[in-house]
Design an enzyme around this catalytic site. Structure first.
Site, mmCIF file in Angstrom:
data_model
loop_
_atom_site.group_PDB
_atom_site.id
_atom_site.type_symbol
_atom_site.label_atom_id
_atom_site.label_comp_id
_atom_site.label_asym_id
_atom_site.label_seq_id
_atom_site.Cartn_x
_atom_site.Cartn_y
_atom_site.Cartn_z
ATOM 1 N N SER A 10 0.849 -1.183 0.000
ATOM 2 C CA SER A 10 0.000 0.000 0.000
ATOM 3 C C SER A 10 0.886 1.234 0.000
ATOM 4 O O SER A 10 1.969 1.231 0.612
ATOM 5 C CB SER A 10 -0.860 0.005 1.262
ATOM 6 O OG SER A 10 -1.465 1.260 1.437
ATOM 7 N N TYR A 64 -1.566 -1.194 10.367
ATOM 8 C CA TYR A 64 -1.535 -1.524 8.941
ATOM 9 C C TYR A 64 -0.263 -0.989 8.299
ATOM 10 O O TYR A 64 0.445 -1.701 7.582
ATOM 11 C CB TYR A 64 -2.773 -0.912 8.288
ATOM 12 C CG TYR A 64 -2.947 -1.218 6.829
ATOM 13 C CD1 TYR A 64 -3.468 -2.440 6.417
ATOM 14 C CD2 TYR A 64 -2.622 -0.275 5.850
ATOM 15 C CE1 TYR A 64 -3.652 -2.715 5.074
ATOM 16 C CE2 TYR A 64 -2.810 -0.545 4.514
ATOM 17 C CZ TYR A 64 -3.328 -1.766 4.127
ATOM 18 O OH TYR A 64 -3.509 -2.034 2.789
HETATM 19 P P1 NAP Z 1 -10.555 -7.351 1.720
HETATM 20 O O1 NAP Z 1 -11.693 -7.103 0.813
HETATM 21 O O2 NAP Z 1 -10.707 -7.031 3.169
HETATM 22 O O3 NAP Z 1 -10.104 -8.890 1.552
HETATM 23 C C1 NAP Z 1 -9.075 -9.375 2.343
HETATM 24 C C2 NAP Z 1 -8.827 -10.822 1.976
HETATM 25 O O4 NAP Z 1 -7.763 -11.309 2.816
HETATM 26 C C3 NAP Z 1 -10.047 -11.711 2.222
HETATM 27 O O5 NAP Z 1 -10.101 -12.694 1.223
HETATM 28 C C4 NAP Z 1 -9.699 -12.339 3.574
HETATM 29 O O6 NAP Z 1 -10.308 -13.587 3.801
HETATM 30 C C5 NAP Z 1 -8.206 -12.531 3.382
HETATM 31 N N1 NAP Z 1 -7.527 -12.853 4.637
HETATM 32 C C6 NAP Z 1 -7.497 -12.140 5.790
HETATM 33 N N2 NAP Z 1 -6.785 -12.803 6.726
HETATM 34 C C7 NAP Z 1 -6.358 -13.939 6.134
HETATM 35 C C8 NAP Z 1 -5.588 -15.042 6.577
HETATM 36 N N3 NAP Z 1 -5.105 -15.126 7.833
HETATM 37 N N4 NAP Z 1 -5.293 -16.034 5.696
HETATM 38 C C9 NAP Z 1 -5.768 -15.984 4.434
HETATM 39 N N5 NAP Z 1 -6.552 -15.000 3.963
HETATM 40 C C10 NAP Z 1 -6.823 -13.984 4.810
HETATM 41 O O7 NAP Z 1 -9.268 -6.554 1.251
HETATM 42 P P2 NAP Z 1 -8.835 -6.002 -0.206
HETATM 43 O O8 NAP Z 1 -9.212 -4.586 -0.273
HETATM 44 O O9 NAP Z 1 -9.285 -6.952 -1.257
HETATM 45 O O10 NAP Z 1 -7.253 -6.045 -0.032
HETATM 46 C C11 NAP Z 1 -6.425 -6.947 -0.744
HETATM 47 C C12 NAP Z 1 -4.995 -6.459 -0.586
HETATM 48 O O11 NAP Z 1 -4.875 -5.128 -1.121
HETATM 49 C C13 NAP Z 1 -4.521 -6.369 0.857
HETATM 50 O O12 NAP Z 1 -3.176 -6.760 0.952
HETATM 51 C C14 NAP Z 1 -4.663 -4.897 1.176
HETATM 52 O O13 NAP Z 1 -3.807 -4.487 2.223
HETATM 53 C C15 NAP Z 1 -4.269 -4.289 -0.162
HETATM 54 N N6 NAP Z 1 -4.721 -2.907 -0.352
HETATM 55 C C16 NAP Z 1 -6.037 -2.625 -0.447
HETATM 56 C C17 NAP Z 1 -6.444 -1.308 -0.644
HETATM 57 C C18 NAP Z 1 -7.904 -0.925 -0.792
HETATM 58 O O14 NAP Z 1 -8.192 0.284 -0.952
HETATM 59 N N7 NAP Z 1 -8.830 -1.863 -0.772
HETATM 60 C C19 NAP Z 1 -5.481 -0.282 -0.747
HETATM 61 C C20 NAP Z 1 -4.131 -0.606 -0.646
HETATM 62 C C21 NAP Z 1 -3.775 -1.935 -0.464
HETATM 63 P P3 NAP Z 1 -11.703 -13.729 4.657
HETATM 64 O O15 NAP Z 1 -12.813 -13.577 3.652
HETATM 65 O O16 NAP Z 1 -11.620 -15.104 5.240
HETATM 66 O O17 NAP Z 1 -11.719 -12.658 5.701
#
Ligand code: NAP
Length: 223
Positions: A132, A147
């Site tokens: 991020s 985070y």
């Molecule tokens: P999200 O919608 O909250 O999804 C998170 C995913 O991670 C879900 O599939 C969750 O599974 C899984 N997860 C959490 N803990 C886990 C564990 N212990 N083992 C395996 N899976 C696990 O988040 P997202 O927005 O798609 O984010 C994806 C990536 O992008 C992350 O690395 C996040 O930091 C990064 N990111 C996102 C944004 C944004 O604006 N969304 C910005 C910058 C970076 P469950 O369904 O079981 O909870």
């Protein structure tokens, strides 16, 4: 990735929703053999069980990939938790900081360690650490401390692994997807397709592609 015999075998952590699910969809559309994983897959979903905080479980997942494919070409460390907008660094609950690190830093770290023999067997391995811009030291503030600290450490891990694994021809990069409208990002962000595109770019880099970099949309970000 053209030099691999057959479609690249790609594993994505947290592939059941959000950006991870879209990365799986787009990699499959590009002809890859995709192994979406989830920490608790629904029965019949076809997802591989992989909770990045469960060390024996990560080893079991690697063993399953070894027995089915004998190699792994792409590892996308996407799973993450705790966008802690409710706290600041000076007063942060360190239990929350520790818990975030367990998933966001030690999770990718142990997953890389478990899958490294399979990535080496590829001869064209790619590790994509989903990071991020919050982890950019250049403009860092005091917000989202759990985070931000975990993702900054993930960026450091990216640099270390890139240097160490260069002789194995494994490219390791940190990718920011931008602000994306997911459960984590909340409403108002860009579509998941846009966030996933830069991750797929890093997953399918050619052999002479960059390593040890920090990118969004294929363009460098300041560390
Ligand atoms: P999200 O919608 O909250 O999804 C998170 C995913 O991670 C879900 O599939 C969750 O599974 C899984 N997860 C959490 N803990 C886990 C564990 N212990 N083992 C395996 N899976 C696990 O988040 P997202 O927005 O798609 O984010 C994806 C990536 O992008 C992350 O690395 C996040 O930091 C990064 N990111 C996102 C944004 C944004 O604006 N969304 C910005 C910058 C970076 P469950 O369904 O079981 O909870």
């Amino acid at each position: 990735m053209e030099t691999i015999a057959g479609p690249p075998v790609c594993l994505v952590t947290g592939g059941n929703r959000g950006i991870g699910r879209e990365v799986c969809r787009r990699l499959a559309a590009r002809g890859a053999t995709v192994l979406p994983t989830a920490r608790a897959p629904e029965a019949g979903s076809g997802l591989l069980t992989l909770d990045v905080t469960d060390a024996p479980g990560v080893v079991r997942a690697a063993e399953e990939v070894r027995s089915r494919f004998g190699r792994l070409d792409v590892l996308v460390n996407n799973a993450a938790i705790t966008y802690d907008t409710w706290q600041r660094a000076s007063t942060a609950d360190l239990d929350v900081v520790r818990e975030a690190a367990e998933t966001n830093l030690y999770g990718p770290w142990r997953t890389v360690q478990a899958f490294l023999p399979l990535l080496r067997a590829s001869g064209h391995g790619r590790i994509v650490n989903v990071s991020s811009e919050a982890a950019s030291l250049t403009n860092m503030g005091g917000g989202t401390p759990a985070y931000t600290a975990s993702k900054t450490a993930l960026n450091a891990l990216t640099r270390m692994l890139a240097a160490e694994l260069r002789p194995d021809r494994i490219l390791v990069n940190a990718i920011c997807p931008g602000w994306v409208a997911t459960d984590m990002g909340g409403p108002g962000g860009r579509p998941v397709a846009d966030g996933a595109a830069g991750i797929v770019w890093a997953a399918l880099l050619p052999d002479d592609g960059p390593t040890g970099g920090f990118f969004r949309d294929g363009r460098p970000l300041p560390w």
